[in-house]
Design an enzyme around this catalytic site. Structure first.
Site, short mmCIF file in Angstrom:
data_model
loop_
_atom_site.label_atom_id
_atom_site.label_comp_id
_atom_site.label_asym_id
_atom_site.label_seq_id
_atom_site.Cartn_x
_atom_site.Cartn_y
_atom_site.Cartn_z
N VAL A 1 0.83 -1.20 0.00
CA VAL A 1 0.00 0.00 0.00
C VAL A 1 0.86 1.25 0.00
O VAL A 1 0.58 2.22 -0.71
CB VAL A 1 -0.96 -0.01 1.20
CG1 VAL A 1 -1.77 1.29 1.24
CG2 VAL A 1 -1.90 -1.20 1.12
N GLY B 1 -11.09 -1.09 2.13
CA GLY B 1 -10.16 -0.68 1.08
C GLY B 1 -10.59 0.59 0.36
O GLY B 1 -10.71 1.66 0.96
N ASP C 1 -10.17 -9.73 11.68
CA ASP C 1 -10.05 -8.57 10.79
C ASP C 1 -11.43 -7.95 10.54
O ASP C 1 -11.60 -6.72 10.61
CB ASP C 1 -9.40 -9.00 9.48
CG ASP C 1 -9.33 -7.87 8.46
OD1 ASP C 1 -8.42 -7.04 8.54
OD2 ASP C 1 -10.21 -7.84 7.57
N LYS D 1 -13.06 -4.06 11.64
CA LYS D 1 -13.76 -3.14 10.73
C LYS D 1 -15.19 -2.88 11.19
O LYS D 1 -15.68 -1.76 11.11
CB LYS D 1 -13.75 -3.73 9.31
CG LYS D 1 -12.35 -3.88 8.73
CD LYS D 1 -12.37 -4.69 7.44
CE LYS D 1 -10.99 -4.92 6.89
NZ LYS D 1 -10.98 -5.81 5.72
#
EC number: 1.1.1.3
Length: 435
Positions: A15, A136, A203, A207
């Site tokens: 990234v 994302g 994960d 979020k």
């Protein structure tokens, strides 16, 4: 044109390199939209010699990421080091305390320490932004905090982990089992060498906690997210779901539960059966999708690439453009001290249909024991399926679908069966959406 916004990048993985490439490629367009140039002034990573596919020779290199925050000419620190604590958190604290705005793609750090960092940013008069931390390149945080700002959000849910979605949709397409598809995902780079955070739902839980805080104006409660991953899903479950007209997806759900004496925050990540007519059923591969339901706007669907160099870098640079324009605002849509503190809501009184799968010995009396447990717990069975082998000699797979009822009934039935020699392995429970 105004003076440039000078930024420093800490972390030059996929990234980080993508951010460099994007800023260099679209420099003129970005400057026009930001109303000032965005300029990389310094970078930091562990290995200077690594080929990252971008030319870094023109940037000041700092070996210690913590030194990035101490540079007097830097306006914004961009963190892509990762991890909920350690160097990433130390950098965030130092940058904000030093009067620098902070942009991150680090969902674990925000889920664990977002309230602390938001309060510090408000006190320092700087921005804390993390669009890239959730889904994302999908602008779901901006969509909820700005586009849906006039609405009371009633529920937010969706597919929040691309690795899990890739594995489940590949199992669906090929008929292969979890372990085989996971190994392929690791070879292709969709899954980490240690995939625990992804496949066990952690994960997605990070979020979901962030989305819940923004959607409902509540204090983050990552510790209260009920989390079950996909490692227990078998190819037989995928096949049975298809026969019933469903697909299996890992779904994170959050909503304010107002049925008790005081409102509570319900948050859960768990595999679900999704009816084929539901919008989330068609989301396959490494794609993410988030559904938000508001009292005036109805249902909104945000869908797109949930990870990867380009989409995530795009979200990072979008945050930088906001800061360049002077758009700071509260990290969670309202000042951190105004966020409501809610206790976790229990799931037992929630109504719905469930899919339960058991691996049991192939002998008489097993089905009778399971049905008796369901009867004694007040669970009404819609359909009962015994089909296929459980993978070991003498064991079979038994699955059932319940009629709508409280989840507490299913929990009680499983409690009754706990320790029984009629259940060879822990059962799998999945709620049903649609149909």
């Amino acid at each position: 044109m105004a003076e440039p916004l000078n930024i420093a990048l800490a972390g030059l993985g996929t990234v980080g390199a993508g951010v460099v490439r994007l800023i260099e490629t679209n420099a003129e367009l970005i400057a026009r939209r930001a109303r000032r140039p965005i300029r990389i002034s310094a970078v930091s990573a562990r290995d200077r010699t690594k080929d990252r596919g971008v030319d870094l020779s023109g940037y000041r290199w700092l070996d210690d990421p913590a030194d990035v925050a101490g540079q007097s000419d830097i306006d914004v620190v961009v963190e892509m080091v990762g991890g909920s604590d350690g160097p990433a958190l130390a950098l965030a604290r130092k940058a904000i305390a030093g009067g620098k705005s902070f942009v991150t793609a680090n969902k674990a750090m925000i889920a664990h320490h977002g309230l602390e960092l938001a309060a510090a940013a408000e006190a320092a008069g700087v921005a804390l932004k993390f669009e890239a931390a959730v889904a994302g390149g999908i602008p779901v945080i901006k969509g909820l905090s700005e586009g849906a700002a006039a609405n009371a959000i009633e529920r937010v849910y969706g597919i929040l982990n691309g690795t899990c979605n890739y594995i489940l949709s590949t199992m669906e397409d090929t008929g292969r089992d979890f372990a085989d598809v996971l190994a392929e995902a690791q070879r292709l780079g969709y899954a980490e060498a240690d995939p625990t955070f992804d496949v066990e739902g952690i994960d997605a839980a990070h979020k979901l906690a962030i989305l819940a805080g923004i959607a409902f104006g509540t204090r983050l409660r990552f510790d209260a997210v009920e989390t079950t991953g996909i490692s227990g899903v078998m190819a037989a479950d995928i096949a049975q779901a298809r026969a019933l007209g469903y697909v299996i997806r890992l779904i994170g759900t959050a909503e304010i539960d107002r049925r008790g004496a005081a409102p509570g925050l319900f948050q859960r990540v768990r595999p679900h059966l999704i009816h084929c007519d539901h919008p989330l059923a068609s989301v396959d591969g490494a794609t993410n999708a988030v559904v938000a339901e508001g009292n005036f706007m109805g249902r909104l669907l945000f869908q797109g690439a949930g990870a990867g160099e380009g989409p995530t870098a795009s979200a990072v640079v979008a945050d930088l453009i906001d800061i360049a324009r002077g758009e700071k605002g509260a990290a969670f849509s309202m000042p951190s001290h105004e966020l409501e503190s809610l206790e976790p809501a229990q799931s037992g009184h929630r109504l719905g249909r469930s899919y339960l799968r058991f691996i049991v010995p192939d002998r008489p009396g097993v089905l009778a024991e399971i049905t008796a447990a369901m009867r004694d717990a007040g669970v009404s069975i819609e359909s009962f399926i015994q089909k296929g082998r459980g993978g070991e000699e003498g064991e079979v797979i038994v699955a059932l679908v319940t009629h709508e009822g409280p989840e507490s009934g299913v929990s009680e039935a499983l409690r009754i069966l706990q320790g029984s020699d009629s259940v060879a392995k822990p059962p799998l429970v999945m709620q049903i959406i649609g149909g």
